[in-house]
Design an enzyme around this catalytic site. Sequence first.
Site, mmCIF file in Angstrom:
data_model
loop_
_atom_site.group_PDB
_atom_site.id
_atom_site.type_symbol
_atom_site.label_atom_id
_atom_site.label_comp_id
_atom_site.label_asym_id
_atom_site.label_seq_id
_atom_site.Cartn_x
_atom_site.Cartn_y
_atom_site.Cartn_z
ATOM 1 N N LYS A 16 0.817 -1.218 0.000
ATOM 2 C CA LYS A 16 0.000 0.000 0.000
ATOM 3 C C LYS A 16 0.857 1.277 0.000
ATOM 4 C CE LYS A 16 -3.942 -2.116 -0.144
ATOM 5 N NZ LYS A 16 -3.462 -3.472 -0.488
HETATM 6 C C1 LIG Z 1 -9.529 -2.614 -1.516
HETATM 7 C C2 LIG Z 1 -8.895 -3.391 -0.411
HETATM 8 N N1 LIG Z 1 -9.600 -3.614 0.709
HETATM 9 C C3 LIG Z 1 -9.083 -4.290 1.729
HETATM 10 C C4 LIG Z 1 -7.805 -4.800 1.683
HETATM 11 C C5 LIG Z 1 -7.277 -5.600 2.818
HETATM 12 O O1 LIG Z 1 -6.149 -5.010 3.404
HETATM 13 P P1 LIG Z 1 -5.075 -5.911 4.155
HETATM 14 O O2 LIG Z 1 -4.199 -6.573 3.169
HETATM 15 O O3 LIG Z 1 -4.324 -4.912 4.983
HETATM 16 O O4 LIG Z 1 -5.818 -6.871 5.015
HETATM 17 C C6 LIG Z 1 -7.029 -4.598 0.539
HETATM 18 C C7 LIG Z 1 -5.663 -5.157 0.433
HETATM 19 O O5 LIG Z 1 -5.152 -5.474 -0.620
HETATM 20 C C8 LIG Z 1 -7.593 -3.885 -0.544
HETATM 21 O O6 LIG Z 1 -6.905 -3.686 -1.666
#
Ligand SMILES: Cc1ncc(COP(=O)(O)O)c(C=O)c1O
Length: 378
Positions: free
Chosen positions: A186
């Site tokens: 991210k």
């Molecule tokens: C749009 C979206 N929502 C939620 C998440 C979930 O985040 P995490 O990987 O920190 O659990 C991601 C991760 O790729 C995402 O791209």
Amino acid sequence: MPGFELIGQEERDALNALMDEGGVFFAHGFDAKRKHFHVRELEADFCAYLGCDDALCVSSGTAAIKVALKAIGVGHGDEVITQGFNFIADFEAIIDCGATPVVAGSDDTLNMDPAQLEALITDKTKAILPVHMLGVPARLNEIMAIAKRHNIPVVEDACEAVGAKYNGQFAGTLGQAGVFSFDYGKAITTGEGGLVILNDADIAVKARQYHDHGHINLPGIGRGLDRAGMVGFNYRMSELNAVVGKVQLKKLAFITEQSGKRYAALDQQITAPAFKKRAIPTEATPAYDTYIVEVGDAQIREHAIQLLGDMGFGTKNLPDAMNWHCSVYWDHMGFDTRTPAQLATLALLERQIAIPVTLGKSVADFAALGQALNGLSV
Ligand SMILES: Cc1ncc(COP(=O)(O)O)c(C=O)c1O
């Protein structure tokens, strides 16, 4: 994406300082042994940066969605409306709450199509979860107006849009709740981590309790004698993640600015009609960490993907991780994945190429890429 590219001495120093000041990795207690409560400080830093009143650090973006939905009271028999172009985490969080995902198709922003939203609302709809995919905010004015009319809370998934803006406000800060991810891919990273932005006092109380085994955290009482306000879980962030987050947050403005320059250089060069640009709502400023373009001609598209590989850019999610970003692929989850809206989203996504905007390449590199891509169609 670029956060991990900038990990350096500052993050190393912050981790060493945490060890030197007592090495407390837990967000609560051990007062005599510590100088800081880094998780709480990171929340305050985010509120200052984002211009919001309240935020809660959690262990991941997935956890952040689950915490927000649980805090709203999403449970068995409820429905949550989200979108087909998504990440699987949103559907997992909904299903883990015992609810059913209801899927809106995409508009030309590739995000939730507000024109499809109202028809999906039923008396079971407990939340609306638009997702600002790959840096571009959804049409929130329209979505929020519909939600308001039906008195349904909006949770903005801004995991992929950290640093983007809508109506001059940071994405994630406009709904009743918003969520960020700080996983390794991210805009800024804590390794794993997430944030829930809280714009409603009742949701905030429940979110804090739910992410921490239900703890009320009664003032003046040790955690051992504290009581639970609800059935919770452990989605806490650790101090290790938070010290890195505090450093990375200081780099976010630079990341957004530098990504914007690269994005603009690429965008300027792509003029051939073979390339259809993703719509960006007039109210929105993207996070600029991904550039998406539609290439309808199969041959040009194939050449473009090849070129991106040859020039060392690669692609990001479309097409290389389509299975994790389109709800049509998630028939293991027990909801109807093949509605016309979802199939239309699949067809739309199959024409897109997503290009990662990385700080490891210069502005000139992105201009050269744009020129080379544009050259494919002449
Ligand atoms: C749009 C979206 N929502 C939620 C998440 C979930 O985040 P995490 O990987 O920190 O659990 C991601 C991760 O790729 C995402 O791209």
